[in-house]
Scaffold this active site. Structure first.
Site, PDB file in Angstrom:
ATOM      1  N   GLY A  12       0.826  -1.217   0.000  1.00  0.00           N
ATOM      2  CA  GLY A  12       0.000   0.000   0.000  1.00  0.00           C
ATOM      3  C   GLY A  12       0.851   1.253   0.000  1.00  0.00           C
ATOM      4  O   GLY A  12       0.521   2.243   0.656  1.00  0.00           O
ATOM      5  N   SER A  14       1.498   3.056  -2.690  1.00  0.00           N
ATOM      6  CA  SER A  14       1.181   3.938  -3.807  1.00  0.00           C
ATOM      7  C   SER A  14       0.582   5.247  -3.315  1.00  0.00           C
ATOM      8  O   SER A  14       0.467   6.196  -4.077  1.00  0.00           O
ATOM      9  CB  SER A  14       0.223   3.245  -4.775  1.00  0.00           C
ATOM     10  OG  SER A  14      -0.922   2.783  -4.102  1.00  0.00           O
ATOM     11  N   ARG A  15       0.171   5.305  -2.054  1.00  0.00           N
ATOM     12  CA  ARG A  15      -0.284   6.579  -1.493  1.00  0.00           C
ATOM     13  C   ARG A  15      -0.388   6.503   0.025  1.00  0.00           C
ATOM     14  O   ARG A  15      -0.097   5.468   0.632  1.00  0.00           O
ATOM     15  CB  ARG A  15      -1.589   7.061  -2.103  1.00  0.00           C
ATOM     16  CG  ARG A  15      -2.711   6.084  -2.055  1.00  0.00           C
ATOM     17  CD  ARG A  15      -3.703   6.443  -3.143  1.00  0.00           C
ATOM     18  NE  ARG A  15      -4.601   5.336  -3.351  1.00  0.00           N
ATOM     19  CZ  ARG A  15      -5.903   5.404  -3.156  1.00  0.00           C
ATOM     20  NH1 ARG A  15      -6.445   6.520  -2.732  1.00  0.00           N
ATOM     21  NH2 ARG A  15      -6.658   4.359  -3.384  1.00  0.00           N
ATOM     22  N   SER A 139      -4.072  -0.068  13.916  1.00  0.00           N
ATOM     23  CA  SER A 139      -4.763   1.219  14.068  1.00  0.00           C
ATOM     24  C   SER A 139      -4.965   1.425  15.550  1.00  0.00           C
ATOM     25  O   SER A 139      -4.998   0.460  16.324  1.00  0.00           O
ATOM     26  CB  SER A 139      -6.116   1.157  13.370  1.00  0.00           C
ATOM     27  OG  SER A 139      -6.916   2.226  13.827  1.00  0.00           O
ATOM     28  N   TYR A 152     -13.686  -2.763  10.297  1.00  0.00           N
ATOM     29  CA  TYR A 152     -12.333  -2.227  10.425  1.00  0.00           C
ATOM     30  C   TYR A 152     -11.794  -2.405  11.851  1.00  0.00           C
ATOM     31  O   TYR A 152     -10.646  -2.790  12.056  1.00  0.00           O
ATOM     32  CB  TYR A 152     -12.352  -0.745  10.027  1.00  0.00           C
ATOM     33  CG  TYR A 152     -11.031  -0.067  10.123  1.00  0.00           C
ATOM     34  CD1 TYR A 152      -9.976  -0.433   9.287  1.00  0.00           C
ATOM     35  CD2 TYR A 152     -10.801   0.941  11.056  1.00  0.00           C
ATOM     36  CE1 TYR A 152      -8.743   0.190   9.379  1.00  0.00           C
ATOM     37  CE2 TYR A 152      -9.574   1.568  11.151  1.00  0.00           C
ATOM     38  CZ  TYR A 152      -8.549   1.188  10.312  1.00  0.00           C
ATOM     39  OH  TYR A 152      -7.328   1.798  10.396  1.00  0.00           O
TER      40      TYR A 152
HETATM   41  N1  LIG Z   1      -5.841   7.136   7.573  1.00  0.00           N
HETATM   42  C1  LIG Z   1      -6.190   6.812   8.802  1.00  0.00           C
HETATM   43  O1  LIG Z   1      -6.944   7.520   9.490  1.00  0.00           O
HETATM   44  C2  LIG Z   1      -5.616   5.562   9.433  1.00  0.00           C
HETATM   45  C3  LIG Z   1      -5.667   5.440  10.826  1.00  0.00           C
HETATM   46  C4  LIG Z   1      -5.179   4.286  11.424  1.00  0.00           C
HETATM   47  C5  LIG Z   1      -4.648   3.288  10.639  1.00  0.00           C
HETATM   48  N2  LIG Z   1      -4.615   3.424   9.296  1.00  0.00           N
HETATM   49  C6  LIG Z   1      -4.073   2.319   8.518  1.00  0.00           C
HETATM   50  O2  LIG Z   1      -3.034   2.768   7.688  1.00  0.00           O
HETATM   51  C7  LIG Z   1      -2.968   1.947   6.518  1.00  0.00           C
HETATM   52  C8  LIG Z   1      -2.863   2.822   5.295  1.00  0.00           C
HETATM   53  O3  LIG Z   1      -3.973   3.676   5.245  1.00  0.00           O
HETATM   54  P1  LIG Z   1      -3.942   5.049   4.457  1.00  0.00           P
HETATM   55  O4  LIG Z   1      -4.665   6.008   5.301  1.00  0.00           O
HETATM   56  O5  LIG Z   1      -2.576   5.338   3.995  1.00  0.00           O
HETATM   57  O6  LIG Z   1      -4.893   4.684   3.219  1.00  0.00           O
HETATM   58  P2  LIG Z   1      -4.867   5.156   1.686  1.00  0.00           P
HETATM   59  O7  LIG Z   1      -4.285   6.520   1.533  1.00  0.00           O
HETATM   60  O8  LIG Z   1      -6.262   4.923   1.210  1.00  0.00           O
HETATM   61  O9  LIG Z   1      -3.874   4.118   0.977  1.00  0.00           O
HETATM   62  C9  LIG Z   1      -4.209   2.772   0.944  1.00  0.00           C
HETATM   63  C10 LIG Z   1      -3.124   2.004   0.215  1.00  0.00           C
HETATM   64  O10 LIG Z   1      -3.397   0.615   0.349  1.00  0.00           O
HETATM   65  C11 LIG Z   1      -3.428   0.003  -0.949  1.00  0.00           C
HETATM   66  N3  LIG Z   1      -4.335  -1.130  -0.882  1.00  0.00           N
HETATM   67  C12 LIG Z   1      -5.688  -1.131  -0.901  1.00  0.00           C
HETATM   68  N4  LIG Z   1      -6.163  -2.379  -0.763  1.00  0.00           N
HETATM   69  C13 LIG Z   1      -5.087  -3.193  -0.675  1.00  0.00           C
HETATM   70  C14 LIG Z   1      -4.930  -4.595  -0.537  1.00  0.00           C
HETATM   71  N5  LIG Z   1      -5.967  -5.434  -0.492  1.00  0.00           N
HETATM   72  N6  LIG Z   1      -3.665  -5.085  -0.499  1.00  0.00           N
HETATM   73  C15 LIG Z   1      -2.581  -4.269  -0.556  1.00  0.00           C
HETATM   74  N7  LIG Z   1      -2.678  -2.939  -0.694  1.00  0.00           N
HETATM   75  C16 LIG Z   1      -3.916  -2.412  -0.750  1.00  0.00           C
HETATM   76  C17 LIG Z   1      -3.851   1.132  -1.870  1.00  0.00           C
HETATM   77  O11 LIG Z   1      -3.463   0.831  -3.206  1.00  0.00           O
HETATM   78  P3  LIG Z   1      -4.296   1.473  -4.454  1.00  0.00           P
HETATM   79  O12 LIG Z   1      -4.140   2.970  -4.336  1.00  0.00           O
HETATM   80  O13 LIG Z   1      -3.625   0.909  -5.662  1.00  0.00           O
HETATM   81  O14 LIG Z   1      -5.697   1.062  -4.296  1.00  0.00           O
HETATM   82  C18 LIG Z   1      -3.060   2.299  -1.281  1.00  0.00           C
HETATM   83  O15 LIG Z   1      -1.719   2.261  -1.676  1.00  0.00           O
HETATM   84  C19 LIG Z   1      -4.219   1.042   6.570  1.00  0.00           C
HETATM   85  O16 LIG Z   1      -3.854  -0.228   7.029  1.00  0.00           O
HETATM   86  C20 LIG Z   1      -5.108   1.731   7.572  1.00  0.00           C
HETATM   87  O17 LIG Z   1      -5.934   0.822   8.238  1.00  0.00           O
HETATM   88  C21 LIG Z   1      -5.076   4.545   8.674  1.00  0.00           C
END
Ligand SMILES: NC(=O)c1ccc[n+]([C@@H]2O[C@H](COP(=O)([O-])OP(=O)(O)OC[C@H]3O[C@@H](n4cnc5c(N)ncnc54)[C@H](OP(=O)(O)O)[C@@H]3O)[C@@H](O)[C@H]2O)c1
Length: 249
Positions: A12, A14-15, A139, A152
């Site tokens: 993950g 890519s962003r 998380s 989640y």
């Molecule tokens: N943002 C928050 O508030 C927050 C808080 C606590 C924890 N987290 C955790 O942090 C992590 C990253 O979140 P983020 O906020 O950075 O989200 P994000 O900006 O939406 O990025 C998600 C990334 O995961 C990839 N992805 C989606 N489904 C996948 C799969 N089945 N297998 C492998 N890669 C996959 C996406 O690829 P594509 O772009 O190609 O779809 C993208 O690179 C997650 O595990 C999330 O639970 C986030």
């Protein structure tokens, strides 16, 4: 001839948080394997940002066939993996009443299955290094459920147990397994759920003891610490990057 450099794979990347972790590890001297799930163009953009020094893979962590193919693709360039960060997932945040079984399966596959499958199939490559490390992005809701994000919260709690289990099972082989637990972070994860709503983000910031939400850079700093020698005896840790908000009722 395969690379002797230290290699990190960030799912993950890519962003969002994964991207920032990948850029940080690249800056710190790792060859970084960037992965995307659906959005190849976003993956290519990050890959270009790291000067194509590494590898770009399509990796859907919840798809066993695709994870196996990724290992095969990875092995053409590298014969070892030093650091594995599992961060990729997509969410469908709904309450118990609104969560369909399809939503439930999608989120558990995306977060929990991938946290199992990616380490499982990259294990042999990690074993080739002296001090292999796995970092699972769970998380801050692994502890207290987030109301309105049922699947989640459950998946995050499952990942937390996985961290504990792997920390016990694999440490005798030289592994360290730790968790990063970000608080609410303004990334694309929030598209469709208020990403552009400045008022909502102000409320999140105001309710945080540190009066701001974490940035992806804050989380990448935590990963940087975990992969450093300073953390060489740290195993099974839940490193919260939430400004202390989990302690609020
Ligand atoms: N943002 C928050 O508030 C927050 C808080 C606590 C924890 N987290 C955790 O942090 C992590 C990253 O979140 P983020 O906020 O950075 O989200 P994000 O900006 O939406 O990025 C998600 C990334 O995961 C990839 N992805 C989606 N489904 C996948 C799969 N089945 N297998 C492998 N890669 C996959 C996406 O690829 P594509 O772009 O190609 O779809 C993208 O690179 C997650 O595990 C999330 O639970 C986030």
């Amino acid at each position: 001839m395969k690379s002797n450099n230290k290699v990190a794979l960030v799912t993950g990347s890519s962003r969002g948080i994964g991207r920032t972790i990948a850029l940080k590890l690249h800056k710190e001297g790792f060859e970084v394997v960037v992965t995307y799930c659906y959005d190849k163009a976003a993956g290519e953009k990050v890959f270009t940002e790291i000067n194509k020094n590494g590898l770009l893979l399509k990796l859907d962590g919840g798809n066993e066939r695709n994870v196996k193919d990724s290992v095969e693709e990875f092995s053409k360039k590298y014969d070892h993996l030093d650091v594995l960060v599992v961060s990729g997932m997509h969410d469908k945040p709904h309450s118990f009443k609104k969560t369909s079984f399809e939503d439930w399966k999608f989120v558990l596959n995306s977060k929990l299955d991938s946290s199992f499958l990616v380490p499982k199939y990259f294990y042999q490559l990690l074993k080739k290094t002296k001090f292999p490390q796995i970092i699972l992005n769970t998380s801050s809701v692994e502890e207290k459920p987030q109301i309105g994000a049922l699947a989640y919260s459950v998946a995050s709690a499952g990942v937390a147990n996985l961290v504990k289990s792997l920390a016990i099972e694999l440490a005798p082989e030289g592994f360290r397994i730790n968790a990063i637990c970000p608080g609410t972070t303004r990334t694309d994860n929030w598209i469709g759920f208020g990403l552009e709503d400045d008022n909502m983000w102000k409320k999140f910031a105001d309710s945080n003891p540190m009066k701001r939400v974490p940035t992806p850079e804050d989380i990448a700093e935590a990963v940087s610490y975990l992969v450093s020698d300073k953390a060489k005896y740290i195993n099974g840790l839940f490193l919260y990057v939430d400004g202390g908000s989990r302690h609020k009722s």
